[in-house]
Design an enzyme around this catalytic site. Sequence first.
Site, mmCIF file in Angstrom:
data_model
loop_
_atom_site.group_PDB
_atom_site.id
_atom_site.type_symbol
_atom_site.label_atom_id
_atom_site.label_comp_id
_atom_site.label_asym_id
_atom_site.label_seq_id
_atom_site.Cartn_x
_atom_site.Cartn_y
_atom_site.Cartn_z
ATOM 1 N N ARG A 142 10.929 39.080 -11.803
ATOM 2 C CA ARG A 142 10.165 40.274 -12.126
ATOM 3 C C ARG A 142 9.321 40.039 -13.377
ATOM 4 O O ARG A 142 9.695 39.247 -14.249
ATOM 5 C CB ARG A 142 11.104 41.462 -12.362
ATOM 6 C CG ARG A 142 11.981 41.820 -11.168
ATOM 7 C CD ARG A 142 12.919 42.961 -11.526
ATOM 8 N NE ARG A 142 13.740 43.378 -10.386
ATOM 9 C CZ ARG A 142 14.947 42.897 -10.111
ATOM 10 N NH1 ARG A 142 15.480 41.973 -10.906
ATOM 11 N NH2 ARG A 142 15.621 43.326 -9.060
ATOM 12 N N LYS A 167 16.673 43.859 -14.089
ATOM 13 C CA LYS A 167 16.514 45.288 -13.837
ATOM 14 C C LYS A 167 17.863 45.944 -13.581
ATOM 15 O O LYS A 167 18.130 47.067 -13.983
ATOM 16 C CB LYS A 167 15.578 45.488 -12.648
ATOM 17 C CG LYS A 167 15.343 46.925 -12.236
ATOM 18 C CD LYS A 167 14.397 46.955 -11.039
ATOM 19 C CE LYS A 167 14.176 48.366 -10.534
ATOM 20 N NZ LYS A 167 13.293 48.396 -9.348
ATOM 21 N N HIS A 240 3.478 42.752 -9.297
ATOM 22 C CA HIS A 240 4.720 42.700 -8.517
ATOM 23 C C HIS A 240 4.506 42.073 -7.143
ATOM 24 O O HIS A 240 5.458 41.547 -6.550
ATOM 25 C CB HIS A 240 5.298 44.109 -8.359
ATOM 26 C CG HIS A 240 6.643 44.147 -7.718
ATOM 27 N ND1 HIS A 240 7.803 43.812 -8.390
ATOM 28 C CD2 HIS A 240 7.026 44.444 -6.445
ATOM 29 C CE1 HIS A 240 8.839 43.917 -7.571
ATOM 30 N NE2 HIS A 240 8.398 44.302 -6.391
ATOM 31 N N ARG A 243 5.786 38.548 -6.674
ATOM 32 C CA ARG A 243 7.215 38.477 -6.335
ATOM 33 C C ARG A 243 7.423 38.758 -4.854
ATOM 34 O O ARG A 243 8.183 38.056 -4.179
ATOM 35 C CB ARG A 243 7.972 39.492 -7.196
ATOM 36 C CG ARG A 243 9.446 39.715 -6.845
ATOM 37 C CD ARG A 243 10.024 40.686 -7.862
ATOM 38 N NE ARG A 243 11.282 41.294 -7.434
ATOM 39 C CZ ARG A 243 12.483 40.754 -7.623
ATOM 40 N NH1 ARG A 243 12.595 39.575 -8.208
ATOM 41 N NH2 ARG A 243 13.579 41.393 -7.224
ATOM 42 N N HIS A 274 18.681 41.260 -6.480
ATOM 43 C CA HIS A 274 18.965 42.504 -5.779
ATOM 44 C C HIS A 274 20.475 42.703 -5.689
ATOM 45 O O HIS A 274 21.208 41.775 -5.348
ATOM 46 C CB HIS A 274 18.390 42.473 -4.353
ATOM 47 C CG HIS A 274 16.904 42.553 -4.323
ATOM 48 N ND1 HIS A 274 16.128 41.979 -3.332
ATOM 49 C CD2 HIS A 274 16.018 43.140 -5.163
ATOM 50 C CE1 HIS A 274 14.861 42.215 -3.563
ATOM 51 N NE2 HIS A 274 14.762 42.912 -4.665
ATOM 52 N N TYR A 283 11.096 43.458 2.052
ATOM 53 C CA TYR A 283 10.106 42.397 2.132
ATOM 54 C C TYR A 283 9.893 41.956 3.581
ATOM 55 O O TYR A 283 8.797 41.628 3.997
ATOM 56 C CB TYR A 283 10.554 41.190 1.297
ATOM 57 C CG TYR A 283 10.611 41.470 -0.182
ATOM 58 C CD1 TYR A 283 9.510 41.971 -0.846
ATOM 59 C CD2 TYR A 283 11.761 41.226 -0.904
ATOM 60 C CE1 TYR A 283 9.546 42.228 -2.209
ATOM 61 C CE2 TYR A 283 11.813 41.476 -2.263
ATOM 62 C CZ TYR A 283 10.697 41.977 -2.907
ATOM 63 O OH TYR A 283 10.748 42.231 -4.253
#
Length: 305
Positions: A142, A167, A240, A243, A274, A283
């Site tokens: 990120r 995150k 972003h 990514r 994640h 994705y």
Amino acid sequence: MTAMHDHVREYLRLRRALGFKLDWPGRILPQFADYLLTAGSSTITDELSIAWAQLPTGVHPVTWTHRLGVVRGFAKYMQAIDPATQIPPSGVFPGQGKRPDPYLFSEHDITSLLEATRTLKTPLRAATCHALFGLLAVSGVRISEALTLQRDGVDLDSGVLAITSAKSGPPRLVPLHPTATAALSEYADLRDRLRPRARASTFFISHRGTPLSKGPVREAFIQLTAAIGIRTATVKPRIHDLRHSFAVHCLLRWYRSGADVDGQMATLPTYLGHLNPAGTFWYLSAVPELMQLAAQRLQASTAAS
């Protein structure tokens, strides 16, 4: 039972194989297939999807939004099988927004972006953006993680990043390709030569030697993507999306090469940081080619069993 019911079953099976429970979608998608059957349609259309989403009365509109969102995910899968499928629009009902449509960077786009960084004013700003955008494109980290990456968190000898400001979730290690490590080493040498007394402990610094902030990086990204012609009035790539593109290209390579995608998918969420497969599956579902390849792989597996 109709062919649509069969597609619903295969779609749910595919997503559950990726780790999703799908209790609620598993209950309402067969109902949607029933509705299409009653309407005499073998194809998903916007009109039928929206009408079905509004069947419950006396509920908050967000319920209709959630129902339509389930159909949208299924419709993306179906469009790879039946090109006549219409993906119902978002924002039809008040109550919940949607993720912006991602821009998928091609290898040519990334090369052009990195070459364009050479035009930025001051050698250190150009080198920083070149190394930063290159790292995002090849590692999937990120932007917030890259900007807070500490110098001692970049092991240039082993080619490993220590991401400690994720995150969510625990810290993680991200291995790099030797070419990426070489590029970061080149940047570090130039950085230390131009700003030997930098006040920042972060790996990436501004041209003043201070910690790099997101605002100027975003401004540079907008400037560069416009200069290379991929940013228009209607197409607005985000940082972003680098990514996102990394994850998509990984998945495409695995499917095209015949790799064990189920096994690889168990590692990709960890690599990307994640906590559950939901973020990673987005994705896949956002790219029709991936859904088609996944469906073909699942069908082949089913036929062989």
